[in-house]
Design a protein around this motif. Structure first.
Motif: not given
Length: 168
Positions: A32-59
């Motif tokens: 699972w990944t997480l997308t946040i909507t703030a105003g008119e923009t969707d923001k993908i939550v990023m991992a701390k060091n890898s520069g990729k989207a943060r991933v959760w194994r369980k909902l």
């Protein structure tokens, strides 16, 4: 809508300011990944060091994360959910561990090749293993360790000769 990225600290500041309109958990295979909507923009939550989207194994873990940062509800997008598609847990770590293991095996092989068994004048059961000195020392610490090992082996041989009356 424009898609941008956001880190954990910025996300918590947006939540404190009340700027988050909605949160959406997106399935990607069995993660699972997480997308946040703030105003008119969707923001993908990023991992701390890898520069990729943060991933959760369980909902469940993603839901707990959202509760911990102050969001009480979120949407779920199941369109790409596939529990049979197993993702690699940490492919970057797996490759690093494989390389480390190979290097360790190579080092052990070199170390075994350098060991030379020398026989004592005592019985063969009291044979002493000493490491042949190598001319290429990486630093002074290696020299000191090698010298200490050699002195210890000499002392050990003398002690063993004193204890065994057959040695005289």
């Amino acid at each position: 809508m424009n898609t941008h990225t956001i880190n954990h600290n910025a996300l918590t500041h947006l939540i404190e300011a009340g700027a988050v309109a909605k949160a959406k958990a997106n399935a990607e295979g069995d993660t699972w990944t997480l997308t946040i909507t703030a105003g008119e923009t969707d923001k993908i939550v990023m991992a701390k060091n890898s520069g990729k989207a943060r991933v959760w194994r369980k909902l469940d873990t993603l839901a707990k994360y959202l509760l911990d940062i102050g969001l009480g509800n979120f949407e779920i997008n199941l369109s790409d959910y596939d529990p049979t598609k197993k993702s690699l847990r940490r492919p970057d770590s797996a490759n690093t561990l494989k390389k480390t293991h190979e290097a360790h095996k190579s080092f052990q092989k070199q170390k075994e090749d350098k060991l030379v068994e020398t026989t004592s004048r005592l019985s063969p059961s009291l044979a002493i293993k000493t490491q042949t000195p190598t001319p290429e020392f990486t630093n002074n610490t290696d020299r000191a360790i090698q010298t200490a090992k050699e002195r210890w082996e000499e002392r050990r041989a003398k002690i063993l000769q004193k204890e065994d009356p057959r040695a005289k």
